[in-house]
Motif scaffolding. Structure first.
Motif, PDB file in Angstrom:
ATOM      1  N   PHE A 118     -22.281 -20.744  26.838  1.00 47.57           N
ATOM      2  CA  PHE A 118     -22.619 -18.927  26.895  1.00 47.57           C
ATOM      3  C   PHE A 118     -22.461 -18.224  26.961  1.00 47.57           C
ATOM      4  CE2 PHE A 118     -25.779 -22.778  30.173  1.00 47.57           C
ATOM      5  CZ  PHE A 118     -25.729 -23.652  28.847  1.00 47.57           C
ATOM      6  N   ILE A 119     -21.140 -17.763  27.702  1.00 46.66           N
ATOM      7  CA  ILE A 119     -20.439 -16.538  27.997  1.00 46.66           C
ATOM      8  C   ILE A 119     -20.029 -15.924  26.987  1.00 46.66           C
ATOM      9  CG2 ILE A 119     -18.363 -15.467  28.742  1.00 46.66           C
ATOM     10  CD1 ILE A 119     -18.631 -17.269  31.385  1.00 46.66           C
ATOM     11  N   GLY A 120     -19.762 -17.290  26.031  1.00 44.53           N
ATOM     12  CA  GLY A 120     -19.059 -17.533  24.566  1.00 44.53           C
ATOM     13  C   GLY A 120     -20.000 -16.774  23.157  1.00 44.53           C
ATOM     14  N   LEU A 121     -21.583 -16.699  23.873  1.00 39.55           N
ATOM     15  CA  LEU A 121     -22.223 -16.564  22.891  1.00 39.55           C
ATOM     16  C   LEU A 121     -23.198 -14.975  23.526  1.00 39.55           C
ATOM     17  CD1 LEU A 121     -24.550 -19.795  23.013  1.00 39.55           C
ATOM     18  CD2 LEU A 121     -23.546 -18.402  20.670  1.00 39.55           C
ATOM     19  N   GLY A 122     -22.062 -14.517  24.726  1.00 37.51           N
ATOM     20  CA  GLY A 122     -22.694 -12.872  24.897  1.00 37.51           C
ATOM     21  C   GLY A 122     -23.257 -13.282  25.740  1.00 37.51           C
ATOM     22  N   LEU A 123     -23.744 -13.913  26.785  1.00 37.05           N
ATOM     23  CA  LEU A 123     -24.907 -13.929  27.685  1.00 37.05           C
ATOM     24  C   LEU A 123     -24.193 -13.466  29.332  1.00 37.05           C
ATOM     25  CD1 LEU A 123     -26.407 -15.869  25.911  1.00 37.05           C
ATOM     26  CD2 LEU A 123     -27.414 -16.977  28.453  1.00 37.05           C
ATOM     27  N   SER A 124     -25.252 -12.648  29.667  1.00 37.10           N
ATOM     28  CA  SER A 124     -25.036 -11.821  31.159  1.00 37.10           C
ATOM     29  C   SER A 124     -24.757 -13.222  32.113  1.00 37.10           C
ATOM     30  CB  SER A 124     -25.377 -10.988  31.740  1.00 37.10           C
ATOM     31  OG  SER A 124     -26.472 -11.829  31.445  1.00 37.10           O
ATOM     32  N   ARG A 125     -23.724 -12.992  33.586  1.00 38.13           N
ATOM     33  CA  ARG A 125     -24.247 -13.806  34.423  1.00 38.13           C
ATOM     34  C   ARG A 125     -25.275 -13.826  34.602  1.00 38.13           C
ATOM     35  NH1 ARG A 125     -20.524 -13.605  39.794  1.00 38.13           N
ATOM     36  NH2 ARG A 125     -21.759 -14.890  41.095  1.00 38.13           N
ATOM     37  N   THR A 126     -26.227 -13.217  35.219  1.00 36.97           N
ATOM     38  CA  THR A 126     -27.895 -13.225  35.231  1.00 36.97           C
ATOM     39  C   THR A 126     -28.293 -14.065  34.146  1.00 36.97           C
ATOM     40  OG1 THR A 126     -27.769 -10.934  36.183  1.00 36.97           O
ATOM     41  CG2 THR A 126     -29.510 -11.712  36.444  1.00 36.97           C
ATOM     42  N   GLU A 127     -28.362 -14.029  32.930  1.00 36.93           N
ATOM     43  CA  GLU A 127     -28.585 -14.592  31.880  1.00 36.93           C
ATOM     44  C   GLU A 127     -28.786 -15.922  31.850  1.00 36.93           C
ATOM     45  OE1 GLU A 127     -29.547 -11.314  28.608  1.00 36.93           O
ATOM     46  OE2 GLU A 127     -27.455 -12.922  28.540  1.00 36.93           O
ATOM     47  N   ILE A 128     -27.451 -16.613  32.738  1.00 32.07           N
ATOM     48  CA  ILE A 128     -26.915 -17.303  32.506  1.00 32.07           C
ATOM     49  C   ILE A 128     -27.493 -18.066  33.558  1.00 32.07           C
ATOM     50  CG2 ILE A 128     -24.858 -19.300  33.380  1.00 32.07           C
ATOM     51  CD1 ILE A 128     -23.229 -17.288  31.914  1.00 32.07           C
ATOM     52  N   VAL A 129     -27.693 -17.343  35.047  1.00 28.68           N
ATOM     53  CA  VAL A 129     -28.452 -18.353  36.408  1.00 28.68           C
ATOM     54  C   VAL A 129     -29.471 -18.513  36.206  1.00 28.68           C
ATOM     55  CG1 VAL A 129     -29.574 -17.892  38.191  1.00 28.68           C
ATOM     56  CG2 VAL A 129     -26.735 -17.412  37.541  1.00 28.68           C
ATOM     57  N   ARG A 130     -30.601 -18.099  35.077  1.00 24.05           N
ATOM     58  CA  ARG A 130     -32.051 -17.793  34.381  1.00 24.05           C
ATOM     59  C   ARG A 130     -32.681 -18.532  34.127  1.00 24.05           C
ATOM     60  NH1 ARG A 130     -34.124 -12.202  32.609  1.00 24.05           N
ATOM     61  NH2 ARG A 130     -35.748 -13.283  32.558  1.00 24.05           N
ATOM     62  N   LEU A 131     -31.288 -19.015  32.899  1.00 26.78           N
ATOM     63  CA  LEU A 131     -30.995 -20.262  32.331  1.00 26.78           C
ATOM     64  C   LEU A 131     -31.108 -21.334  32.586  1.00 26.78           C
ATOM     65  CD1 LEU A 131     -31.961 -21.207  29.486  1.00 26.78           C
ATOM     66  CD2 LEU A 131     -29.184 -20.795  29.276  1.00 26.78           C
ATOM     67  N   VAL A 132     -30.095 -21.499  33.890  1.00 24.03           N
ATOM     68  CA  VAL A 132     -29.704 -22.577  34.422  1.00 24.03           C
ATOM     69  C   VAL A 132     -31.260 -23.021  35.248  1.00 24.03           C
ATOM     70  CG1 VAL A 132     -28.176 -23.940  35.985  1.00 24.03           C
ATOM     71  CG2 VAL A 132     -27.753 -22.276  33.938  1.00 24.03           C
ATOM     72  N   SER A 133     -31.537 -22.923  36.126  1.00 27.09           N
ATOM     73  CA  SER A 133     -32.317 -22.471  36.851  1.00 27.09           C
ATOM     74  C   SER A 133     -33.968 -22.861  36.127  1.00 27.09           C
ATOM     75  CB  SER A 133     -33.007 -20.384  37.984  1.00 27.09           C
ATOM     76  OG  SER A 133     -31.632 -20.787  38.062  1.00 27.09           O
ATOM     77  N   LEU A 134     -34.107 -22.262  35.357  1.00 24.43           N
ATOM     78  CA  LEU A 134     -34.796 -22.253  34.444  1.00 24.43           C
ATOM     79  C   LEU A 134     -35.441 -23.883  33.631  1.00 24.43           C
ATOM     80  CD1 LEU A 134     -38.175 -21.374  33.738  1.00 24.43           C
ATOM     81  CD2 LEU A 134     -37.289 -20.205  31.955  1.00 24.43           C
ATOM     82  N   THR A 135     -33.827 -24.406  33.323  1.00 25.56           N
ATOM     83  CA  THR A 135     -33.718 -25.376  32.344  1.00 25.56           C
ATOM     84  C   THR A 135     -32.664 -26.121  32.719  1.00 25.56           C
ATOM     85  OG1 THR A 135     -32.220 -24.688  30.850  1.00 25.56           O
ATOM     86  CG2 THR A 135     -35.158 -24.287  30.627  1.00 25.56           C
ATOM     87  N   PRO A 136     -32.516 -27.118  33.772  1.00 26.06           N
ATOM     88  CA  PRO A 136     -31.539 -27.527  34.571  1.00 26.06           C
ATOM     89  C   PRO A 136     -31.678 -28.921  33.977  1.00 26.06           C
ATOM     90  CG  PRO A 136     -33.363 -28.118  36.137  1.00 26.06           C
ATOM     91  CD  PRO A 136     -33.900 -26.444  34.948  1.00 26.06           C
ATOM     92  N   LEU A 137     -32.673 -30.313  33.153  1.00 26.18           N
ATOM     93  CA  LEU A 137     -32.098 -30.926  32.592  1.00 26.18           C
ATOM     94  C   LEU A 137     -31.395 -30.786  30.988  1.00 26.18           C
ATOM     95  CD1 LEU A 137     -34.947 -34.033  31.877  1.00 26.18           C
ATOM     96  CD2 LEU A 137     -33.602 -33.374  30.109  1.00 26.18           C
ATOM     97  N   SER A 138     -32.195 -29.564  30.730  1.00 29.25           N
ATOM     98  CA  SER A 138     -31.067 -29.247  29.023  1.00 29.25           C
ATOM     99  C   SER A 138     -29.641 -28.393  30.300  1.00 29.25           C
ATOM    100  CB  SER A 138     -32.260 -27.951  28.217  1.00 29.25           C
ATOM    101  OG  SER A 138     -33.256 -28.123  28.489  1.00 29.25           O
ATOM    102  N   PHE A 139     -29.298 -28.036  31.081  1.00 29.24           N
ATOM    103  CA  PHE A 139     -28.500 -27.418  31.136  1.00 29.24           C
ATOM    104  C   PHE A 139     -27.485 -29.097  31.272  1.00 29.24           C
ATOM    105  CE2 PHE A 139     -25.545 -26.453  34.861  1.00 29.24           C
ATOM    106  CZ  PHE A 139     -24.929 -25.499  33.615  1.00 29.24           C
ATOM    107  N   ARG A 140     -27.536 -30.472  31.839  1.00 33.23           N
ATOM    108  CA  ARG A 140     -26.851 -31.140  31.626  1.00 33.23           C
ATOM    109  C   ARG A 140     -27.234 -31.719  30.163  1.00 33.23           C
ATOM    110  NH1 ARG A 140     -29.753 -36.123  32.626  1.00 33.23           N
ATOM    111  NH2 ARG A 140     -31.366 -35.440  33.569  1.00 33.23           N
ATOM    112  N   CYS A 141     -26.790 -31.248  29.576  1.00 33.07           N
ATOM    113  CA  CYS A 141     -26.759 -31.573  27.710  1.00 33.07           C
ATOM    114  C   CYS A 141     -26.172 -30.474  27.246  1.00 33.07           C
ATOM    115  CB  CYS A 141     -28.498 -31.990  27.129  1.00 33.07           C
ATOM    116  SG  CYS A 141     -29.697 -32.889  27.692  1.00 33.07           S
ATOM    117  N   ARG A 142     -24.997 -31.318  27.177  1.00 30.22           N
ATOM    118  CA  ARG A 142     -23.684 -30.424  26.176  1.00 30.22           C
ATOM    119  C   ARG A 142     -24.488 -29.804  24.567  1.00 30.22           C
ATOM    120  NH1 ARG A 142     -18.688 -30.862  26.624  1.00 30.22           N
ATOM    121  NH2 ARG A 142     -18.726 -29.165  25.272  1.00 30.22           N
ATOM    122  N   SER A 143     -25.484 -30.710  23.819  1.00 35.12           N
ATOM    123  CA  SER A 143     -26.351 -29.847  22.985  1.00 35.12           C
ATOM    124  C   SER A 143     -27.078 -28.756  23.539  1.00 35.12           C
ATOM    125  CB  SER A 143     -27.109 -30.515  22.814  1.00 35.12           C
ATOM    126  OG  SER A 143     -27.971 -31.336  23.238  1.00 35.12           O
TER     127      SER A 143
END
Length: 385
Positions: A118-143
């Motif tokens: 995520f960081i490599g794609l340019g997402l900020s820490r806040t954006e990462i937190v929002r993404l993880v909070s919203l999509t926990p199932l996808s977060f544990r997928c490497r894809s």
């Protein structure tokens, strides 16, 4: 120990040396997660309530997916990782309730590399937190990392992507080539651009994860009604038919024809201009038809050529403006040939400027009475006096 690990992770994520995070996270998690022997006394439900913050009801439901857990080793590591990312206790409870199996994810093998991606794609820490909070199932997928650039490009912005993910939280975890790409290709063949597709996916969140045949049926139904591919209304028609199968749509079209006394041709004209008529309830359609036909005195053909009228609120828009126009005509303050439809289609601001404000001296209570009418306080025989 959990607190120490989360503090170190938080420091790493906020440091300028973000590019070194993948290796740093690996060392941190590996070093700070000593092996713990399985404990026969480990109770999943108690852990979910006491450590994760779930309610007893949530814990009971979640525990069925974690019956294989025999110790708190993995869950502790995951919770420390989430806390280090910046998720609050409430966020963690929400995430675990959505996807209890996240507690079994490999921090060093999946979660940490995903964050680094995520960081490599340019997402900020806040954006990462929002993404993880919203999509926990996808977060544990490497894809998720490899899928993210495609959706960011498709939807045009991170915020647009989040709007879609709020209604389809597992989207990022699906196989991109098998699931999303064929549907996007079909929609583009229909003349939809990226903005159209993003808007449609916000209204029909399951669109990209439905089977291709379902989307092809939507396209066929839209064309069958008479809206051609490439037209400006095609996206709206796809939205309208998305929640109707062919049988339900036929029933709805017949109801519109009977309610508004339309011929087949008139119904087609109306639907091509206002596809969302298909989504309106029968009660609303019936009451609006009675008002426009019986009280306003409009002919079926006239309504079919101006179907947008049916989309407005009867109580909050159509009826109050009818009373204003009727009153002004009866009192010689408006030409008798003035169109009610003209008054209906104006924005509220322009309606006030053209119909209410210029007549303040002649009708000092008009603005007040109109406001009362919009609030539902006006009876059918109300007069603005």
């Amino acid at each position: 120990m959990l607190r120490l690990r989360s503090c170190i992770l938080s420091h790493l994520l906020s440091s300028p040396a973000a590019s070194s995070i993948p290796f740093s996270l690996h060392r941190l998690i590996s070093a700070a997660a000593p092996a713990v022997s399985p404990s026969p006394s480990f109770a999943v439900k108690d852990y979910l309530v006491d450590t994760c913050g779930l309610t007893p009801a949530q814990a009971l439901k979640a525990s069925t997916k974690l019956s294989h857990l025999k110790s708190r080793t993995k869950p502790d590591a995951v919770l420390a990782f989430l806390a280090g990312l910046g998720l609050s206790s409430a966020d963690v409870a929400t995430v675990v309730a959505k996807d209890p199996r996240l507690l079994c994810a490999k921090v060093e093998g999946t979660l940490a590399p995903n964050v680094a991606g995520f960081i490599g794609l340019g997402l900020s820490r806040t954006e990462i937190v929002r993404l993880v909070s919203l999509t926990p199932l996808s977060f544990r997928c490497r894809s998720i990392v490899s899928n993210l650039p495609y959706y960011l490009s498709l939807f045009g912005s991170y915020e647009n992507l989040l709007r879609v993910l709020k209604k389809n939280i597992n989207l990022l975890g699906y196989d991109l080539e098998k699931v999303a790409v064929p549907k996007v290709a079909l929609l583009r063949e229909c003349g939809l651009g990226a903005c159209d597709i993003a808007s449609l996916c916000q209204n029909v969140p399951w669109l990209l994860t439905a089977n291709l045949e379902s989307v092809q049926t939507m396209v066929a139904c839209s064309e069958g009604i008479g809206v051609p591919r490439g037209s400006g209304m095609f996206r709206h028609m796809l939205h309208a038919v998305a929640f109707l199968n062919e049988e339900k749509m036929a029933v709805k079209v017949d109801y519109l024809k009977n309610t508004f006394r339309w011929s087949d041709a008139e119904a087609r004209v109306a639907l091509c201009q206002a596809p969302m008529l298909l989504t309106r309830s029968k009660d609303m359609l019936q009451r609006t038809s009675e008002f426009l036909s019986s009280q306003v005195g409009l002919e079926p053909a006239y309504i079919s050529r101006r179907p947008v009228m049916i989309m407005y609120s009867l109580e909050g828009w159509l009826r109050p403006r009818y009373y204003v126009v009727k009153f002004l005509k009866e009192n010689g303050l408006l030409k008798h040939g003035a169109s009610y439809y003209t008054a209906v289609k104006l924005t509220e601001k322009v309606f006030m400027e053209k119909f209410i404000c210029p007549r303040k001296e002649a009708t000092p209570h008009l603005s007040e009475d109109y406001a009362a009418a919009c609030g539902g306080e006006v009876q059918n025989n109300f007069r603005f006096i």
